[in-house]
Design a protein around this motif. Structure first.
Motif, short mmCIF file in Angstrom:
data_model
loop_
_atom_site.label_atom_id
_atom_site.label_comp_id
_atom_site.label_asym_id
_atom_site.label_seq_id
_atom_site.Cartn_x
_atom_site.Cartn_y
_atom_site.Cartn_z
N THR A 109 57.37 44.07 47.01
CA THR A 109 57.78 42.85 46.90
C THR A 109 58.14 42.15 45.77
OG1 THR A 109 56.35 42.62 48.87
CG2 THR A 109 56.72 40.51 47.80
N LEU A 110 57.64 42.75 44.65
CA LEU A 110 57.98 42.21 43.39
C LEU A 110 59.35 42.64 43.17
CD1 LEU A 110 54.69 42.84 41.33
CD2 LEU A 110 55.59 40.33 41.97
N GLY A 111 59.66 43.81 43.37
CA GLY A 111 61.07 44.41 43.30
C GLY A 111 62.21 43.39 44.10
N TYR A 112 61.64 43.23 45.31
CA TYR A 112 62.83 42.14 45.84
C TYR A 112 62.77 40.79 45.40
CZ TYR A 112 63.36 44.72 50.20
OH TYR A 112 63.75 45.82 51.20
N LEU A 113 61.76 40.28 44.86
CA LEU A 113 61.61 38.90 44.49
C LEU A 113 61.95 38.72 42.91
CD1 LEU A 113 58.39 37.77 45.87
CD2 LEU A 113 60.54 37.13 46.78
N CYS A 114 61.92 39.80 42.20
CA CYS A 114 62.34 39.54 40.67
C CYS A 114 63.72 40.30 40.54
CB CYS A 114 61.19 40.48 39.86
SG CYS A 114 59.64 39.45 40.00
N ILE A 115 64.10 41.36 41.41
CA ILE A 115 65.40 41.98 41.24
C ILE A 115 66.41 41.81 42.24
CG2 ILE A 115 66.38 44.29 40.72
CD1 ILE A 115 63.62 45.35 39.81
N VAL A 116 66.14 42.17 43.25
CA VAL A 116 67.17 41.93 44.45
C VAL A 116 67.49 40.29 44.54
CG1 VAL A 116 67.84 42.32 46.90
CG2 VAL A 116 66.34 44.02 45.46
N LEU A 117 66.51 39.48 44.72
CA LEU A 117 67.09 38.22 44.99
C LEU A 117 67.91 37.47 44.02
CD1 LEU A 117 64.82 35.44 46.58
CD2 LEU A 117 66.32 34.90 44.72
N PRO A 118 67.57 37.56 42.60
CA PRO A 118 68.37 36.96 41.76
C PRO A 118 69.68 37.77 41.33
CG PRO A 118 66.48 38.15 40.62
CD PRO A 118 66.10 37.99 41.96
N LEU A 119 69.51 38.99 41.64
CA LEU A 119 70.86 39.82 41.18
C LEU A 119 71.66 39.59 42.33
CD1 LEU A 119 69.63 43.13 39.81
CD2 LEU A 119 70.66 41.29 38.75
N THR A 120 71.36 39.34 43.47
CA THR A 120 72.08 39.02 44.73
C THR A 120 72.74 37.71 44.64
OG1 THR A 120 70.87 40.46 46.25
CG2 THR A 120 72.30 39.02 47.19
N ALA A 121 71.78 36.59 44.22
CA ALA A 121 72.41 35.33 44.13
C ALA A 121 73.69 35.26 42.92
CB ALA A 121 71.32 34.54 43.54
N PHE A 122 73.43 36.21 42.05
CA PHE A 122 74.60 36.17 41.21
C PHE A 122 75.73 37.04 41.15
CE2 PHE A 122 71.12 34.09 38.38
CZ PHE A 122 71.83 33.22 37.79
N TYR A 123 75.26 38.29 41.93
CA TYR A 123 76.40 39.12 41.96
C TYR A 123 76.90 39.68 43.31
CZ TYR A 123 75.50 39.74 36.91
OH TYR A 123 75.36 39.52 35.67
N GLY A 124 76.27 38.93 44.42
CA GLY A 124 76.69 38.97 45.68
C GLY A 124 76.33 40.30 46.38
N LYS A 125 76.90 40.50 47.60
CA LYS A 125 76.51 41.57 48.61
C LYS A 125 76.61 43.04 48.27
CE LYS A 125 80.77 41.00 51.17
NZ LYS A 125 81.56 40.55 52.18
#
Length: 415
Positions: A369-385
């Motif tokens: 869950t930390l991986g999703y919140l700290c890595i996937v979410l912010p990187l997706t918000a900035f760099y997309g799908k």
């Protein structure tokens, strides 16, 4: 008789009805896309994910507690009674949460297009599944998991029939899809009534909550809580940061992968009673043997299914993918396929953890869950799908490796 031989005799009907249920799920997804469109289907998936997260937040996972304590030879009526008490309490809390969500969900921009009626209609489905927890745990403890599978199949068939009826007489949208889920809940009520009767719920003076049931349920609840983020948060990230249309494509690819999972999904519930018994008696070799042999069969089936489905996407005309480039379709599908492959290889982790110490599952899922919140979410918000589709399989690989290392160190487990 070995665990594997004993279970194989019951797998036929389980796999048959699981396959039909998965097939119906895939057919329904195609129907939703064709007659409602990606936008409406995406809105329903977003609603389903939001309600699903709320369900997992309040769910106490009583089915696991009922199975665990039933196999440890506690008084059966008290075990069932304990489960029923928790199910009713959690269902009440879930109802309150849903009503709060109903009045405030339209404050969020991404959810403003969801119809209020759809919220109430779909909520009836998880509400009924909460009440079904004790019944399911009892059936699993009695090694009648095939009954659970058949009930799920009937529920899916009712949704399919209801969907055709709506298409013929009305218009399919995310609200009418939610209505089909509400209609399908009625199949659970006969078994719910039977469970209440078996618990002697009316005889409160002679019923007690089994000692340890609450603490065990709290541990499985916390583990389920963080695991819910691992299952739902990918859809939420897409819904909020990429868009409902892409979420519809992503969910459709999940449905294409889903048929292979029916071979793996029943194993967790089928083997859980045996894991509890064998761990309690110190017979670890039987558990290790089951895990090792299952991994080989799962890998073989995954490779065959991946080869066939990729060829089908490449060479068969599929109008449902209209509007997307071929490269994008393949990219999304491979991301989902690889992610599911790693997830399927961890089928044994939950029942093993619940037989040994439910906190093991909690620790691994917290990292995920930390991986999703700290890595996937912010990187997706900035760099997309595109980056999102790369990160999801990597995180599921991380989950598998964590289980391997943790269980190897704690229990000298050799995979």
């Amino acid at each position: 008789m070995s665990i594997l031989l004993k279970i194989r005799r019951k797998l036929g009907s389980i796999y048959f009805y699981s396959a039909l249920t998965s097939l119906i799920g895939a057919i329904l997804s195609f129907i939703y896309v064709k007659y409602a469109g990606y936008e409406e289907f995406g809105l329903f998936v977003l609603l389903m994910s939001m309600v699903g997260v709320m369900l997992d937040i309040v769910s106490s996972r009583t089915s696991e507690g009922v199975t665990y304590f039933s196999k440890l030879e506690h008084d059966r009526k008290n075990v069932i009674f304990s489960g029923c008490v928790f199910d009713i309490a959690i269902a009440t809390i879930f109802t309150l949460v849903i009503f709060l969500f109903y009045f405030y969900y339209n404050k969020f921009e991404a959810l403003v297009s969801i119809d209020g009626q759809a919220v109430i209609l779909y909520a009836l489905y998880p509400f009924t599944r909460i009440l079904f927890g004790t019944t399911q745990g009892l059936l699993i403890a009695d090694e009648k998991y095939n009954v659970v599978i058949i009930i799920n199949f009937i529920s899916s068939f009712i949704r399919l029939f209801s969907t055709f009826f709506i298409i013929y007489y009305s218009e399919l949208n995310h609200t009418s899809i939610a209505l089909t889920y509400a209609i399908s809940t009625f199949v659970f009520f006969p078994l719910l009534i039977r469970t209440l009767y078996l618990s002697s719920f009316w005889d409160l003076a002679n019923r007690i909550v089994v000692p340890g049931f609450f603490s065990y349920s709290v541990k499985t609840f916390l583990s389920s809580l963080v695991k819910s983020g691992n299952k739902k948060i990918d859809n939420l990230i897409i819904g909020f940061y990429i868009g409902p249309a892409f979420l519809g494509l992503y969910e459709l690819c999940k449905k294409i992968v889903l048929p292979i999972t029916f071979l793996v999904n029943p194993l967790s519930n089928i083997y859980f009673p045996a894991f509890v018994t064998n761990y309690a008696t110190g017979n670890f070799e039987k558990i290790k043997n089951v895990i090792k042999k299952s991994s080989f069969y799962i890998s073989t089936l995954q490779l065959i299914y991946a080869f066939v489905t990729v060829l089908a996407i490449i060479y068969l005309p599929m109008g449902i993918f209209d509007g997307y480039e071929f490269d994008e379709i393949i990219f999304v599908y491979l991301s989902v396929l690889i992610s599911f492959s790693f997830i399927q290889h961890t089928w044994w982790c939950r029942p093993f953890s619940n037989s040994v110490d439910p906190k093991l599952s909690l620790y691994v899922n917290l990292l995920m869950t930390l991986g999703y919140l700290c890595i996937v979410l912010p990187l997706t918000a900035f760099y997309g799908k595109d980056l999102f589709l790369i990160l999801i399989p990597l995180l599921n690989l991380f989950l598998y490796l964590c289980w391997y290392v943790l269980l190897n160190r704690k229990l000298n487990f050799v995979h």
